[in-house]
Write an enzyme that holds these catalytic residues in place. Structure first.
Site, mmCIF file in Angstrom:
data_model
loop_
_atom_site.group_PDB
_atom_site.id
_atom_site.type_symbol
_atom_site.label_atom_id
_atom_site.label_comp_id
_atom_site.label_asym_id
_atom_site.label_seq_id
_atom_site.Cartn_x
_atom_site.Cartn_y
_atom_site.Cartn_z
ATOM 1 N N GLN A 43 -10.400 23.132 -21.147
ATOM 2 C CA GLN A 43 -9.543 22.155 -21.813
ATOM 3 C C GLN A 43 -8.534 22.804 -22.757
ATOM 4 O O GLN A 43 -8.102 22.200 -23.729
ATOM 5 C CB GLN A 43 -10.409 21.148 -22.568
ATOM 6 C CG GLN A 43 -11.328 20.375 -21.646
ATOM 7 C CD GLN A 43 -12.242 19.420 -22.403
ATOM 8 O OE1 GLN A 43 -12.097 19.205 -23.602
ATOM 9 N NE2 GLN A 43 -13.193 18.841 -21.687
ATOM 10 N N CYS A 44 -8.141 24.023 -22.453
ATOM 11 C CA CYS A 44 -7.200 24.767 -23.289
ATOM 12 C C CYS A 44 -5.782 24.573 -22.755
ATOM 13 O O CYS A 44 -5.587 24.360 -21.559
ATOM 14 C CB CYS A 44 -7.583 26.252 -23.253
ATOM 15 S SG CYS A 44 -6.493 27.338 -24.182
ATOM 16 N N GLY A 45 -4.806 24.666 -23.634
ATOM 17 C CA GLY A 45 -3.416 24.590 -23.204
ATOM 18 C C GLY A 45 -3.029 25.721 -22.266
ATOM 19 O O GLY A 45 -2.057 25.610 -21.520
ATOM 20 N N LEU A 46 -3.793 26.809 -22.278
ATOM 21 C CA LEU A 46 -3.508 27.952 -21.407
ATOM 22 C C LEU A 46 -4.220 27.860 -20.056
ATOM 23 O O LEU A 46 -3.987 28.685 -19.177
ATOM 24 C CB LEU A 46 -3.930 29.252 -22.107
ATOM 25 C CG LEU A 46 -3.224 29.562 -23.430
ATOM 26 C CD1 LEU A 46 -3.867 30.759 -24.123
ATOM 27 C CD2 LEU A 46 -1.746 29.808 -23.191
ATOM 28 N N THR A 47 -5.072 26.852 -19.890
ATOM 29 C CA THR A 47 -5.875 26.732 -18.675
ATOM 30 C C THR A 47 -5.013 26.580 -17.430
ATOM 31 O O THR A 47 -5.220 27.267 -16.430
ATOM 32 C CB THR A 47 -6.845 25.529 -18.793
ATOM 33 O OG1 THR A 47 -7.679 25.727 -19.936
ATOM 34 C CG2 THR A 47 -7.702 25.365 -17.550
#
Length: 170
Positions: A43-47
């Site tokens: 659930q990370c912006g970098l995922t």
């Protein structure tokens, strides 16, 4: 966990870790492989940028000696809250990840996984040894030595040239 010897680990191959199903994996099985070790989160912006690029690198270089080892971690913004089964389903279904996904670990603090303590001691970051966020990447050579460390914002695609050097296709 390091091998039973009291010596300090000399390479990544001296560790035994748990896979996402709870089985022991002796990292010595990766002797002779180039490794990209990444702490991942769903659930990370970098995922959405990292997983597809990791998958592409893996597809492109797995037959030439690259392995990507993904270690889920929930230490940064609680962005990996699921259990191992949910994490594997997410990575394998949504992003078609075929690389190994291991047991969820801590990468910092007193409960940090021994393999991450070793990685950090081998290649400290710009602002000390601590992992700063999800998708910090460590590049390990065929002998199990840490060659480089990349920031979370470094795209997997931009590491390709370094991978090619280590696998001998540059």
């Amino acid at each position: 966990m390091a091998s039973q010897s009291t010596d300090q680990p000399k390479s990544i191959h001296d560790f035994i870790v748990k896979d996402a199903r709870g089985n022991d994996v002796d990292l010595s099985i990766y002797k002779g492989k180039v490794l990209l070790i990444v702490n991942v989160a769903s659930q990370c912006g970098l995922t959405n940028s990292n997983y597809p690029e990791l998958t592409k690198l893996y597809e492109q270089y797995k037959d030439k000696g690259l392995e990507i080892l993904a270690f889920p971690c929930n230490q940064f913004g609680n962005q990996e809250p699921g259990d191992n089964e949910q994490i594997m389903e997410f990575a394998c279904t949504r992003f078609k990840a075929e690389f190994p996904i291991f047991d969820k670990v801590d990468v910092n603090g007193s409960n940090a996984a021994p393999v991450y303590k070793y990685l950090k001691s081998s290649k400290g970051g710009l602002f000390g040894d601590g992992i700063k966020w999800n998708f910090t990447k460590f590049l390990v050579d065929r002998d199990g030595k840490v060659v480089d460390r990349y920031a979370p914002t470094t795209s997997p695609a931009s590491i390709e040239k370094d991978i090619k050097k280590l696998i001998g296709t540059s």
